[in-house]
Design an enzyme around this catalytic site. Structure first.
Site, PDB file in Angstrom:
ATOM      1  NE  ARG A  22     -10.973  -2.964  -1.992  1.00  0.00           N
ATOM      2  CZ  ARG A  22     -10.084  -3.902  -1.705  1.00  0.00           C
ATOM      3  NH1 ARG A  22      -8.877  -3.569  -1.299  1.00  0.00           N
ATOM      4  NH2 ARG A  22     -10.404  -5.179  -1.807  1.00  0.00           N
ATOM      5  CG  ASP A  41      -1.821  -1.151   1.323  1.00  0.00           C
ATOM      6  OD1 ASP A  41      -2.296  -1.587   0.263  1.00  0.00           O
ATOM      7  OD2 ASP A  41      -2.060  -1.642   2.442  1.00  0.00           O
ATOM      8  CG  ASP A  48      -5.316  -0.663   2.073  1.00  0.00           C
ATOM      9  OD1 ASP A  48      -5.896   0.131   1.302  1.00  0.00           O
ATOM     10  OD2 ASP A  48      -5.128  -1.855   1.796  1.00  0.00           O
ATOM     11  CG  ASP A  54      -2.813  -4.188  -1.824  1.00  0.00           C
ATOM     12  OD1 ASP A  54      -3.816  -4.498  -2.469  1.00  0.00           O
ATOM     13  OD2 ASP A  54      -2.687  -4.472  -0.621  1.00  0.00           O
TER      14      ASP A  54
HETATM   15 CA    CA Z   1      -3.477  -3.473   1.410  1.00  0.00          CA
END
Ligand code: CA
Length: 452
Positions: free
Chosen positions: A326, A231, A274, A270
């Site tokens: 997302r 991330d 997050d 990714d």
């Molecule tokens: Ca992640």
């Protein structure tokens, strides 16, 4: 390794009020022709010292309790200006909690060795790792559905560990990481705030957390999928975090340009941001999330019930530009999502914007969505085992929309209808503008290089 050079001449000031007062003072001096010339130090000081600024008292969930001050209390010996990975790593000090301000000057590439030499994927590869050999070994037609194991997977893991050692950078408690001026960039890094409190990340472009060694997961999503490690910014067990005027993207290596292996896009990135594992009290403001698949995940598992009562996050005045999904997807959290701007360009891949998952309690107010004709209002929301969403004042292509009513009207029945009762009302926030006014302000003011 070069030691970071401590900044001199920084006077302890507490936030934007002092900077504003200074601007007023300079203005008054300018109005008095007879006044003595200001000392030469004054003009430079008019540029706000972002490193010393703290989160305003009501600015979202990160203002709760003790608020978020980051490294603003740093003594002069802990104010660093860093220009390369080695200096950045030294200043981060292994994630220490000593109050510190780290100012990124210019572009820093995390994929470099200690002498500053650029490292490519070939430099990390070890143990005989070779992508064609990896693909030959785990082709589902011959390997089947078992988890990859054996020499190529072992070599991939060992190679990945070498990259992780370079690109994963841990930020400790009481730290402010801030871009200096208008063009600070951190490339290739996965910034991680893990089990830490009171962190500010501002005015920096975070670019291309590129994974050289994605792993094949045969059982993901029915068809299998590639899983990437990094991330761009990962808050894990992190509390009181303010992310402001950050630009995060895959710039340099867009995933849609990557090939397909085993019928799936060979993803290299990714999440952009997050927020997981008991993280709490986070404000993300005036930031830009660009050109990416899975932008912001809040809560990473339906069974992670330790996240209950946590994951309280405010997202305001952010731009989501060409984000596939997302923005955010939420489990468990109490998320206040207001005055954000969503833009789906013509021809861009798109799945949904707001993900409503297990026990999430999102309040979505006065957000603006702009999308091409084939995207409908019902596409903006997606629920997986969600139950509630409060919404008001949102606009879609310039028209007021009731996201909840439209979601429920189009709900096919595979998911239950959502109720408007999220059980809380946001109190920590600045002025909430109309969706249209906010969209204009965000287009102008969000992202790195636009703070202050
Ligand atoms: Ca992640």
């Amino acid at each position: 390794m070069t030691a970071p050079s401590p900044m001199t001449a920084s006077r302890p000031r507490t936030g934007r009020r002092a900077a504003a007062a200074l601007v007023l003072l300079v203005g008054c001096l300018a109005l008095q022709p007879g006044a003595e010339a200001a000392t030469p130090a004054v003009p430079a000081a008019v540029v706000p010292d972002l490193g010393r600024e703290i989160l305003a008292a009501d600015d979202g969930w990160a203002a709760e309790g003790a608020g978020t001050t980051g490294g603003s209390a740093a003594d002069d010996a802990h104010v660093f200006t860093v220009r390369n990975r080695a200096q950045l790593v030294a200043a981060l000090d292994g994630g220490s909690s000593v109050p510190k301000i780290i100012r990124i000057a210019g572009t820093i590439d995390a994929n470099t060795d200690d002498r500053g030499r650029e490292l490519g994927c070939d430099d990390y590869a070890t143990g005989g790792y070779d992508l064609p050999a990896y693909l030959a070994a785990y082709d589902p037609r011959t390997w089947g559905g078992a988890k990859p194991s054996g020499p190529q997977e072992e070599a991939r893991k060992a190679s990945a560990a070498r990259q992780a050692e370079r690109v994963e950078l841990r930020i400790g408690s009481n730290t402010t990481l801030v871009g200096l001026g208008r063009n600070a960039v951190l490339k290739g890094a996965s910034l991680q705030v893990r089990d830490a409190d009171n962190v500010i990340v501002r005015n920096v472009e975070l670019r291309d957390a590129y994974d050289c060694f994605p792993v094949w997961q045969p059982n993901t999503g029915g068809l299998g999928d590639w899983k990437t490690a990094y991330d761009t910014l990962w808050l894990r067990g992190a509390t009181h975090v303010w992310v402001d005027h950050v630009t995060a993207s895959d710039k340099g290596h867009p995933d849609e340009k990557e090939p397909t292996h085993f019928g799936r896009n060979y993803l290299r990135h990714d999440g952009l941001l997050d927020i997981t594992n008991g993280s709490d009290l986070v404000t993300v403001s005036w930031s830009r999330f660009q050109g990416h698949d899975k932008a912001i995940l809040i809560g990473n598992g339906d069974t992670v019930t330790t996240d209950r009562g946590k994951l309280r996050v405010t997202l305001h005045h952010n731009e989501f530009d060409a984000v596939v999904q997302r923005a955010p997807r939420v489990r468990f959290g109490q998320v206040h999502l207001y005055n954000n701007r969503y833009v789906v360009p013509e021809g861009a891949a798109y799945r949904y914007s707001i993900g409503v998952s297990t026990e999430s309690r999102t309040v979505a107010e006065n957000n603006s969505f702009t999308a091409p004709g084939h995207i409908e209002v019902a596409d903006l929301l997606k629920s997986w085992n969600g139950s509630a969403l409060a919404q008001s004042g949102n606009e879609f292509n310039g028209f007021p929309v009731d996201l909840l009513a439209i979601y429920n009207a189009y709900n096919s029945g595979s998911e239950r209808d959502l109720t408007a009762d999220v059980g809380w009302t946001p109190t920590l926030h600045g002025p909430v503008d109309s969706a249209a006014a906010a969209a204009k302000a965000v287009a102008r003011g969000a992202g790195a290089g636009r703070a202050g």
